[in-house]
Design a protein around this motif. Structure first.
Motif, PDB file in Angstrom:
ATOM      1  N   SER B 234      72.919 -51.028 -76.279  1.00 13.36           N
ATOM      2  CA  SER B 234      74.095 -51.821 -75.890  1.00 13.36           C
ATOM      3  C   SER B 234      74.540 -51.472 -74.480  1.00 13.36           C
ATOM      4  N   ASN B 236      72.813 -50.282 -71.948  1.00 15.31           N
ATOM      5  CA  ASN B 236      71.906 -50.808 -70.940  1.00 15.31           C
ATOM      6  C   ASN B 236      72.113 -52.321 -70.762  1.00 15.31           C
ATOM      7  N   ILE B 237      72.283 -53.024 -71.890  1.00 10.33           N
ATOM      8  CA  ILE B 237      72.538 -54.468 -71.844  1.00 10.33           C
ATOM      9  C   ILE B 237      73.838 -54.736 -71.070  1.00 10.33           C
ATOM     10  N   ALA B 238      74.891 -53.998 -71.406  1.00  9.48           N
ATOM     11  CA  ALA B 238      76.191 -54.228 -70.757  1.00  9.48           C
ATOM     12  C   ALA B 238      76.125 -53.905 -69.270  1.00  9.48           C
ATOM     13  N   LYS B 240      73.545 -53.815 -67.223  1.00  3.81           N
ATOM     14  CA  LYS B 240      72.743 -54.777 -66.452  1.00  3.81           C
ATOM     15  C   LYS B 240      73.400 -56.149 -66.409  1.00  3.81           C
ATOM     16  N   ALA B 241      74.084 -56.525 -67.496  1.00  2.00           N
ATOM     17  CA  ALA B 241      74.796 -57.812 -67.490  1.00  2.00           C
ATOM     18  C   ALA B 241      75.904 -57.784 -66.438  1.00  2.00           C
TER      19      ALA B 241
END
Lengths: 344, 344
Positions: B234, B236-238, B240-241
């Motif tokens: 989560s 890493n997703i957040a 990079k987003a």
């Protein structure tokens, strides 16, 4: 005979007036649209006074029960038979409408729609899909955005099929470029579920999509793919991180532009540029999240959507009905089952 | 006698010159810093010619073996004894340096650091922590950003302890405001792991933090909390987003500002404002991701970091050593074990 759209006229922060005006705007653009307006009859009639064009194309279904923003899904389900949201969904179930649009409580809408309409054959779980802006002319379809916290590889493959069908309907792409959201692009990255889903999609060569592997979250808005597939937890995190970051940058910009007289002058001179930015980032231009995978079309309009935003959500619903999204998904699922897939 | 910092001089896109210049800038700001520069001796000596101030504070450890950006963690581990990255970490293990800074391959650095330094007592898994910009003066600490794809509740509680210690060291807060990243703020939202971790942190009243429950990803940059805790997937997703969205908005802005003569004039007049924006969003000003939970301080500088960015990463490493981050974490963990926690 044109299919009609059921509108939950009571949902949304602004309620009846914005929902009715949004439907009227959609009808103004598409004179063949018909509506079932569900909610308080007196207030709907009063709102219709300003929109004679919509009135002639609408039937009113009266109820004074509403689902509130605070209702938990379990509480909302008890209002399935009586509330404006529940009646709009039941109209789809009964065939009285081809699609339902609501700006009410998302969790309640998903719960009611799932119970009333059930998932379509071949789909284990429905997913929430939305359009996000990109650097190119077309938006990117992203799903699931929060309907399912945990997903297995089979769910993700089904989401890919549904997302690709959505992209084909909206943009007419033959084979939308589809990617799975991950924390790296190498084959070994991420969870077992993601790696299994990727292997499955790579092998399913007869699907109406061009599956291109993994994508990282910093690339979602680049316009390098048409559909981003993820579980509902990651998708919700990514979507909100994107929204928050865009707001953060524009807040910093505002602050910077008001920090000195010179900046203020520059801001006034370049206002057309910042208006263009605002237009591109305005969620109303991408309004209408679709609850996919059900026996019927259900579209969630944002609670704070403008009249134009509601009209966009209505148009998304109409487009999905006209292009028979359910049939497209069914055919793609059949191509997986009938040997399009060499892996199983 | 001041502790010294081992610098992997060979990592990073620009290699030796930027790493040495970055160390020199940090030394210019803190005359008590000492360095162990690890890598090709001839190139390091050549780079030091421009920085006599750094040369007098540095020792060189020669090697011509390097970890490449393409090396998988398993390949990199075979270079543990000979590469500049491996030797920098081993210097920390042997007590020849108090911290290591590398701009090389993140996966390799994490694998090597974990094997060489091992996790500290009471920590099951290390985590990657970074600072993100906010609307207020202090950055927000976020972890884990990719070290662990799956995390249980115990891991998340340990990350909270480590992140709070980091925030206290960097900003001197007594009780940093800590939140868990989730897809909603209500108690029942998210995964079992998140709900269990939240219950545990709510009950652990003697920890040096103010645990405030869940946070959604759109609030990370608002400055409403000091530490955001999540699993590595989560996170890493957040992260990079957020990066991708900020870049998306600034790209749109550039496009908008170059779309008409009037906009161009406005842009030139308001350039100080956009420079301010660029400064605030420049990753170099937040450079230095910390690999936390090991017996020793390891800091990852971004591969494309500027001289100023490398200096920031060196200063983060020095600060963590001076403030004895490991000891702070140990004391907090003890307070969980010794009855600070009423739940277990």
């Amino acid at each position: 005979m044109n299919p009609r759209i059921a509108i939950d006229a009571m949902g949304g922060d602004e309620g009846v007036s914005v929902m009715v005006a949004g439907a009227a705007l959609a009808r103004h653009r598409h004179s063949d649209f018909k509506f079932l307006l569900v909610g308080d009859e007196a207030r709907i009639k009063s709102a219709l006074d300003d929109h004679p064009n919509l009135r002639s194309a609408s039937e009113i279904l009266h109820t004074d029960e509403v689902v509130s923003g605070d209702d938990k899904p379990s509480q909302a389900l008890r209002k399935s038979r009586g509330s404006s949201m529940g009646l709009a969904i039941n109209a789809v179930k009964a065939g009285d409408a081809a699609a339902a649009v609501s700006a009410g409580n998302t969790g309640a809408l998903m719960a009611m729609a799932k119970v009333a309409l059930r998932t379509m054959p071949g789909i284990d779980r429905p997913a929430l899909a939305a359009l996000l802006p990109t650097l190119i002319d077309s938006d990117v379809v992203m799903l699931d955005l929060g309907a399912n916290t945990d997903c297995d590889a089979g769910n993700l493959v089904q989401f890919a099929v549904m997302g690709a069908a959505y992209s084909r309907v909206i943009y007419g792409f033959d084979r939308p470029r589809v990617r799975l959201l991950n924390i790296g692009t190498e084959d070994m990255k991420g969870t077992d579920e993601l790696r299994d889903a990727a292997a499955h999609l790579h092998d399913s060569t007869r699907l109406a999509m061009d599956f291109q592997g993994f994508i990282e979250a910093d690339k979602i808005n680049r316009g390098e793919c048409d559909v981003v597939v993820c579980d509902g937890f990651s998708g919700n995190i990514a979507l909100k991180a994107i929204e928050g970051s865009a707001r953060f940058v524009t807040d910093l910009l505002k602050r910077a532009f008001t920090s000195s007289f010179r900046s203020k002058v520059g801001f006034l001179v370049s206002r057309p540029a910042t208006e263009l930015l605002r237009h591109h980032l305005d969620p109303n231009n991408h309004n209408g999240a679709v609850f996919m995978g059900l026996n019927g079309v259900v579209v969630k309009s944002h609670g704070s959507a403008s009249v134009g935003g509601v009209a966009n959500a209505v148009e998304v619903a109409a487009r999905l009905v006209e292009e028979d999204i359910t049939d497209r998904i069914t055919r793609d699922l059949a191509s997986i089952a009938n040997g399009g897939d060499t892996a199983s």
